[in-house]
Design an enzyme around this catalytic site. Structure first.
Site, PDB file in Angstrom:
ATOM      1  CG  ASN A 162       5.185  12.256 -22.717  1.00 44.59           C
ATOM      2  OD1 ASN A 162       3.961  12.187 -22.558  1.00 44.59           O
ATOM      3  ND2 ASN A 162       5.746  13.152 -23.503  1.00 44.59           N
ATOM      4  CD  GLU A 163       3.625  12.404 -27.438  1.00 42.12           C
ATOM      5  OE1 GLU A 163       4.710  12.796 -27.905  1.00 42.12           O
ATOM      6  OE2 GLU A 163       2.545  12.963 -27.681  1.00 42.12           O
ATOM      7  CD  GLU A 165       0.779  15.809 -24.763  1.00 40.82           C
ATOM      8  OE1 GLU A 165       0.956  16.009 -25.989  1.00 40.82           O
ATOM      9  OE2 GLU A 165       1.702  15.651 -23.959  1.00 40.82           O
ATOM     10  CE1 TYR A 192       2.441  23.750 -26.892  1.00 40.92           C
ATOM     11  CE2 TYR A 192       0.063  23.653 -27.051  1.00 40.92           C
ATOM     12  CZ  TYR A 192       1.300  23.065 -27.231  1.00 40.92           C
ATOM     13  OH  TYR A 192       1.399  21.803 -27.739  1.00 40.92           O
ATOM     14  CD  GLU A 207       6.826  21.063 -26.878  1.00 39.92           C
ATOM     15  OE1 GLU A 207       6.915  19.919 -27.379  1.00 39.92           O
ATOM     16  OE2 GLU A 207       5.838  21.446 -26.256  1.00 39.92           O
TER      17      GLU A 207
END
Ligand SMILES: *[C@@H]1O[C@H](CO)[C@@H](O)[C@H](O)[C@H]1NC(C)=O
Ligand SMILES: *[C@@H]1O[C@H](CO)[C@@H](O)[C@H](O)[C@H]1NC(C)=O
Ligand SMILES: *[C@@H]1O[C@H](CO)[C@@H](O)[C@H](O)[C@H]1NC(C)=O
Ligand SMILES: *[C@@H]1O[C@H](CO)[C@@H](O)[C@H](O)[C@H]1NC(C)=O
Ligand SMILES: *[C@@H]1O[C@H](CO)[C@@H](O)[C@H](O)[C@H]1NC(C)=O
Ligand SMILES: *[C@@H]1O[C@H](CO)[C@@H](O)[C@H](O)[C@H]1NC(C)=O
Ligand SMILES: *[C@@H]1O[C@H](CO)[C@@H](O)[C@H](O)[C@H]1NC(C)=O
Ligand SMILES: *[C@@H]1O[C@H](CO)[C@@H](O)[C@H](O)[C@H]1NC(C)=O
Ligand SMILES: *[C@@H]1O[C@H](CO)[C@@H](O)[C@H](O)[C@H]1NC(C)=O
Length: 651
Positions: free
Chosen positions: A179-180, A260, A325, A121
């Site tokens: 990442n991912e 995560e 968050y 993000e």
């Protein structure tokens, strides 16, 4: 999974004498990590140093340690450190080495997510916008220009990390590559292989390199690579057995890892605040730990998207300034019910450290501050754009202007008299991301990417048509990552393509830092019935910290009663965007370290749409409680999107 439990039970009594004192690796026979020759399972939490002021790093790390964590996980935003090609910054709030040393001193290991792409993000997922100078660049692929930039950056960054690796005496036990990647369209194995080689070249053969992907075979297909240990991520409430079975499809043996585990979820402007109940998170954490699996809680503290650092998702929806968050430590580092609930679960699996938990820092309500108008943005344009405009027949993007963040003013002239309402249209949705429009200083309205693509304007031939264009944050996820800003396609007025632009790059942060001067121009007196928009304008005020009260300055939050949308600086520090009319965030966190008690603190506000100053009190207010959960009318889905899969299905 009995195999995983075996890991914890395994006896390593007969250690070969050759195991070095500090070592970290994977034991595929016993399905666990092995640290200094002993089986090891980590409980970790995410903290992003770029979202917490350096002043508070130690406090937050200690709170994480006291929750029973073995390790922290952090992302490295490339664009935070290399703002222009070859221009590096590793000082102050960007001193990642110091942050990692503090973690080490606090007794926390580190799981480093080194990128180059991080999502997070964060603006453009951490990739520098200047990569887009090659317009056709395929990010996160074997594109040669992309790889060349990655190579240079990693050649600077990774050597700094090498002495901080665990086997070299530092805290870093593992380093994540990309990442991912399995969620990205490119599926370029050569790219992952290139990164693997690059990381090995700089860090050596000993360090554990790993990848993280969604817990599903489809994600692991393009995200996992032989030689990089494949881990997964999933949310509370997810079927833990099924999730780890998907990891097993890539790693038939070895430690189970959720990299995560979502303690909360992100927010977007105009959507309701995310909320994930502590009991749900605690229960799922218990299930994961009961299996002997390794876990990283994302986030353990979210922190703040200061300045312009927030990212956005598609259809274009930027994230707000707060990255709270709903994590166990609040944006301001406060201990929450969730913190204690998770600590209790952790305490069932290991001995919690002894000693006091650092208390929540006190917050102070300094009260209202009178604000005064400095002038409209147009009135102080010379201060903001000392080099003046760039001329171009067609509009140029931020990247073409080599300005990557903030605001740019686009100006052209009306070619004919528009006495009737005339449509100004962005036919290709090319206003990235929001334009505040005026004609000869008379506000006309707003165009917004994906939301408002046409407005009516009026004006005389020869008048200046001004569009102040705001970059609201680059897309951080998926194939829309190549997110150009500014006017990225032509506009039409009365069906004619607008041409002959004067484009003013604006260095507002520099000007605010030097002290914006009051304009000498006459301020326009507002009419009795205010128009719905005003010209973007600067306001200033000072906050004096009261004397005679011990331990001030303390942290605080700032509210914007009657204000609409804009950017705020305190003593030149860019706190971020405020947008109380869209919500859900109503207050911005103000950390005490940017305040001084020896002199008045300078507050500068750039209000883009409408200030309260002409019709009511012209104040901002410092309060002692955050409000990031306003209940406004929200568009679209009213569900609370705390399930990752549900969320992804909405993108
Ligand atoms: C580097 O970053 C720090 C922290 O954000 C900032 O204070 C400093 O001004 C930056 N240095 C340069 C040369 O831009
Ligand atoms: C990390 O901490 C250990 C002690 O726990 C110390 O021996 C080592 O020198 C520290 N490393 C760094 C890089 O500060
Ligand atoms: C969880 O997933 C496993 C493996 O796919 C399955 O056997 C089990 O029934 C699932 N549990 C629930 C509660 O759905
Ligand atoms: C616009 O209108 C003004 C009168 O309001 C007139 O003097 C002028 O010639 C017109 N310009 C054009 C380009 O039509
Ligand atoms: C523009 O003005 C016309 C005529 O007044 C009106 O019909 C139309 O709805 C307006 N369009 C917009 C986008 O405001
Ligand atoms: C605007 O239109 C011209 C002419 O069609 C074209 O050459 C140019 O690339 C366009 N500019 C943008 C930013 O789309
Ligand atoms: C404001 O005026 C001062 C003194 O004249 C000058 O030093 C400063 O650069 C000006 N500020 C800006 C942003 O131009
Ligand atoms: C506030 O601004 C004034 C005028 O530019 C400056 O002299 C002063 O140092 C600033 N105060 C702080 C705390 O930065
Ligand atoms: C947010 O506000 C709603 C409505 O007032 C409330 O039900 C909810 O508990 C709040 N959530 C949080 C996390 O405070």
């Amino acid at each position: 999974m009995p195999l995983a439990l075996l890991c914890l039970a395994a006896l390593f009594a007969l250690l070969p004498a050759s195991i070095p004192q500090r070592s970290f690796g994977i034991d595929y026979d016993h399905n666990c990590f092995v640290k200094d020759g002993k089986p090891f399972r980590y409980i970790s939490g995410s903290i992003h140093y770029a979202r917490v002021p350096r002043y508070y790093w130690k406090d937050r790390l200690l709170k994480m340690k006291m929750a029973g964590l073995d390790a922290i996980q952090t992302y490295v935003p490339w664009n935070y450190h290399e703002s222009e090609p070859g221009l590096y910054n590793f000082s102050g709030d960007r001193d990642v080495e110091y942050f990692l040393q503090l973690a080490n001193e606090t007794g926390l290991l580190v799981i480093l997510r080194a990128g180059p792409y991080i999502c997070a993000e964060w603006d453009m997922g951490g990739l520098p916008a200047w990569l887009l100078e090659k317009e056709s660049i395929v990010l996160r692929s074997s594109d040669l220009d992309y790889l060349e930039s990655v190579d240079k950056w990693m050649g600077v960054f990774l050597p700094k990390m090498k002495p901080l690796l665990y086997q070299n005496g530092g805290p870093i036990i593992m380093v994540q590559v990309e990442n991912e990647y399995g969620s990205y369209f490119a599926c370029d194995y050569d790219y992952l292989r290139y990164l693997q080689k690059l990381f090995r070249h700089h860090l050596g053969e000993d360090v554990v390199l790993f990848t993280t992907d969604g817990a599903g075979k489809s994600y692991l297909r393009c995200g996992a690579l032989q030689g990089l240990y494949a881990t997964v991520d999933f949310a509370p409430g997810h079927n833990v057995t099924a999730a780890f079975l998907s990891q097993r499809s890539s790693e038939p043996t070895g430690p189970l890892v959720n990299s995560e585990f979502y303690t909360g979820w992100l927010d977007h402007w105009g959507h309701r605040h995310s909320f994930v109940p502590a009991q749900l998170v605690a229960k799922s954490l218990g299930e994961i730990l009961a299996r002997g699996a390794n876990v990283n809680m994302y986030m353990f503290i979210g922190g703040t998207n200061f300045a312009y650092w927030n990212g956005a998702n598609m259809p274009y929806t930027p994230q707000p300034t707060s990255y709270d968050y709903d994590a166990p430590l609040s944006e301001a580092g406060d201990l929450t019910e969730k913190y204690f609930a998770l600590r209790e679960v952790i305490g069932m699996y290991k001995r919690l450290p002894e000693g006091p938990i650092p208390p929540t820092t006190p917050k102070f309500a300094y009260g209202q501050v009178q604000m005064e108008k400095i002038g409209t943005l147009l009135e102080v344009l010379d201060d903001l754009s000392p080099s003046g405009p760039v001329k171009s027949v067609y509009p140029l993007t931020f990247v073409q202007l080599k300005q990557y963040f903030g605001f740019v003013l686009y100006r052209t002239n009306l070619k004919k008299n528009l006495s009737e309402e005339t449509l100004l249209i962005s036919p290709l949705n090319g206003v990235h991301d929001r334009a505040y429009i005026s004609v000869d200083g008379i506000p006309q309205g707003v165009l917004e990417r994906g939301k408002s693509l046409m407005i009516n304007i009026t004006g005389k031939a020869g008048a200046n048509l001004d569009l102040l264009v705001e970059n609201m944050g680059r897309v951080n996820y998926g194939k829309y990552n190549n997110d150009f800003k500014g006017l990225v396609s032509n506009l039409t007025l009365d069906q004619d393509v607008l041409v002959d632009w004067e484009i003013y790059p604006l260095d507002i942060d520099r000007a605010v830092g030097h002290g914006l001067n009051h304009s000498d121009d006459e301020l326009k007196t507002p009419g009795s019935t205010p128009p719905s928009y005003e010209l973007p304008a600067f306001y200033t005020g000072t906050l004096s910290i009261p004397s005679g009260i011990p331990d001030l300055p303390q942290d605080t939050y700032i509210r914007f009663p009657g204000w609409t949308k804009g950017q705020i600086w305190i003593n030149g520090f860019n706190l971020g965007r405020y947008w109380p009319t869209r919500g859900p965030q109503m207050t911005l966190f103000v950390p005490s370290n940017i305040l001084v008690s020896s002199a008045p603190n300078n507050i500068t506000v750039l209000e883009l749409e409408w200030s309260p100053c002409s019709i009511q009190e012209c104040v901002v207010e410092f309060v002692d409680k955050p409000d990031i959960n306003a209940t406004l009318q929200y568009e679209g889905n009213s569900e609370k999107l705390y399930s990752r899969d549900l969320y992804l299905s909405h993108l």
